[in-house]
Design a protein around this motif. Sequence first.
Motif, short mmCIF file in Angstrom:
data_model
loop_
_atom_site.label_atom_id
_atom_site.label_comp_id
_atom_site.label_asym_id
_atom_site.label_seq_id
_atom_site.Cartn_x
_atom_site.Cartn_y
_atom_site.Cartn_z
N SER A 46 -6.51 17.53 -14.28
CA SER A 46 -7.80 16.41 -14.14
C SER A 46 -8.10 16.69 -12.50
CB SER A 46 -7.88 15.10 -14.32
OG SER A 46 -6.98 14.47 -13.75
N VAL A 47 -9.46 16.04 -12.32
CA VAL A 47 -9.69 16.53 -10.95
C VAL A 47 -10.91 15.16 -10.93
CG1 VAL A 47 -11.32 17.79 -8.48
CG2 VAL A 47 -10.26 19.41 -11.28
N THR A 48 -10.22 14.32 -10.10
CA THR A 48 -11.04 13.27 -9.73
C THR A 48 -11.04 12.51 -8.41
OG1 THR A 48 -8.51 12.30 -10.16
CG2 THR A 48 -9.65 11.92 -11.80
N ILE A 49 -10.97 11.50 -8.38
CA ILE A 49 -11.42 10.82 -7.17
C ILE A 49 -10.49 9.72 -7.06
CG2 ILE A 49 -13.09 11.65 -5.68
CD1 ILE A 49 -13.78 7.95 -7.04
N ASP A 50 -10.51 8.25 -5.71
CA ASP A 50 -9.99 7.28 -5.96
C ASP A 50 -10.34 6.91 -6.23
OD1 ASP A 50 -8.11 4.77 -5.24
OD2 ASP A 50 -6.59 6.10 -4.22
N ASN A 51 -10.90 6.23 -7.41
CA ASN A 51 -12.35 5.06 -7.52
C ASN A 51 -11.57 3.38 -6.55
OD1 ASN A 51 -13.94 6.34 -9.45
ND2 ASN A 51 -12.27 7.01 -10.00
N ALA A 52 -10.83 3.46 -7.06
CA ALA A 52 -10.14 2.18 -6.29
C ALA A 52 -10.05 1.88 -4.97
CB ALA A 52 -8.57 1.98 -6.81
N GLU A 53 -9.70 3.33 -4.76
CA GLU A 53 -10.27 3.33 -2.66
C GLU A 53 -11.56 3.31 -2.52
OE1 GLU A 53 -8.48 3.20 0.79
OE2 GLU A 53 -7.77 2.92 -0.54
N GLY A 54 -11.85 3.37 -3.42
CA GLY A 54 -13.80 4.08 -2.78
C GLY A 54 -14.13 2.66 -3.24
N ALA A 55 -13.87 1.91 -4.10
CA ALA A 55 -14.35 0.58 -3.98
C ALA A 55 -13.61 -0.23 -2.96
CB ALA A 55 -13.01 0.07 -5.40
N MET A 56 -12.57 -0.50 -2.43
CA MET A 56 -11.84 -0.96 -1.47
C MET A 56 -12.70 -0.92 -0.10
SD MET A 56 -7.63 -1.36 -2.77
CE MET A 56 -7.68 -1.83 -0.70
N LEU A 57 -13.13 0.82 -0.44
CA LEU A 57 -13.65 0.86 1.04
C LEU A 57 -14.83 0.05 0.92
CD1 LEU A 57 -13.18 5.00 1.52
CD2 LEU A 57 -12.41 2.74 2.95
N ALA A 58 -15.75 -0.15 0.05
CA ALA A 58 -17.20 -0.91 -0.22
C ALA A 58 -16.84 -1.77 0.35
CB ALA A 58 -17.84 0.01 -1.45
N VAL A 59 -16.02 -2.49 0.17
CA VAL A 59 -15.85 -4.06 -0.15
C VAL A 59 -15.75 -4.27 1.98
CG1 VAL A 59 -14.49 -5.74 -0.79
CG2 VAL A 59 -15.46 -4.21 -2.34
N ASN A 60 -14.74 -3.70 1.40
CA ASN A 60 -13.98 -3.81 3.28
C ASN A 60 -14.97 -3.87 4.56
OD1 ASN A 60 -11.76 -4.62 2.57
ND2 ASN A 60 -10.93 -2.95 3.00
N HIS A 61 -15.92 -2.19 4.07
CA HIS A 61 -17.13 -2.13 5.31
C HIS A 61 -17.70 -4.37 4.94
CE1 HIS A 61 -20.76 -1.27 6.74
NE2 HIS A 61 -21.36 -1.23 5.44
#
Length: 345
Positions: free
Chosen positions: A165-180
């Motif tokens: 598969s080719v994916t991104i780290d969805n959990a990490e992306g959510a953490m970036l959004a919330v931490n912002h």
Amino acid sequence: MNRHDPNFSPKIIDVARAAGVSTATVSRAITNPTMVTEATRAAVMAAIAETGYIVNHAARNLRRQQTGGIVVLVPNLSNPFFSQILSGVAAVMSEAGFNVLVADTQQPKGADLQIAQYLHNNRADGLIVLDGAIPESLFADYRRTRSRPPVVFACEWVEGFGEPSVTIDNAEGAMLAVNHLIDLGHRKIGHVLGPLDNVLTIKRREGTISALEAAGLPVHPDWFFEGDFSLASGVVAARAWLATSDRPTGVFCSSDAMACGFMAELHSHGVRVPEDVSVVGFDDIEIAQHFIPKLTTIHQPRTAIGEAAARMLLARLSGNSDDVDSVRLTVELVRRDSTGAPPIR
């Protein structure tokens, strides 16, 4: 060699001479581009253009017992998120001489039958699957089929299936959004979910909760609003936010489409973004930077996802399955105008 001679018909040996490589290398560059270096492939492509050589894809596919086409299974063709991914897939596959057929897995009638036909017969040389909600029973049958096209997942995936598969780290992306939002001073943060059984929803929800807990902030069930990634569900979520007595001052939406619907509905009720509530999206689709206000979001490298999935499928088609590993691409926060400090109350 005289290209201007009306009787001249360039052959593969002419391409090889012009490129300074062997005919076998020319053949590999055309049929299996992943087996040659980028510089070699570029030299061969330039020589093809110089000589006027025409690749006979039909004959090549007949020799290789291939259809010359691959299928991309997309969960919703009307969703603008998929446009750049499909563009990336098409660019790589067309260079390799493959046609690309796109099928919508959410067609109301016969979708499962159509998917099964692609998975279990020779209608396509390979599949790129962007839908992680395809029934597991179809993939169970796929595993039992001896003659089956190779599959590569992109963006979404089926847990435990085992295909690359080719994916991104969805959990990490959510953490970036919330931490912002946390860094801006927000302490009451809500989340608009995608479809509850979707793998992306699950991972982004996990990332949201992890960021809140790490900051010692409450995970308030009433601040987790239902959605399905669509613009319309963002409107519904905004109405739920408006009906909440103790409203979160920052909201992370699991897709840009929902974020845009959310902000548009709030605007119609006189709620200002970001003065009254900050909004973060996920995906960085084209409209995100043109919406008013411009949307702060998590950028996914969508073209790169499509290109990587296509190259991965080409490697599998060339018989290099043992060298194909899953890939996880990075995401980044794009700060725009939809987020700011929480209102003073």
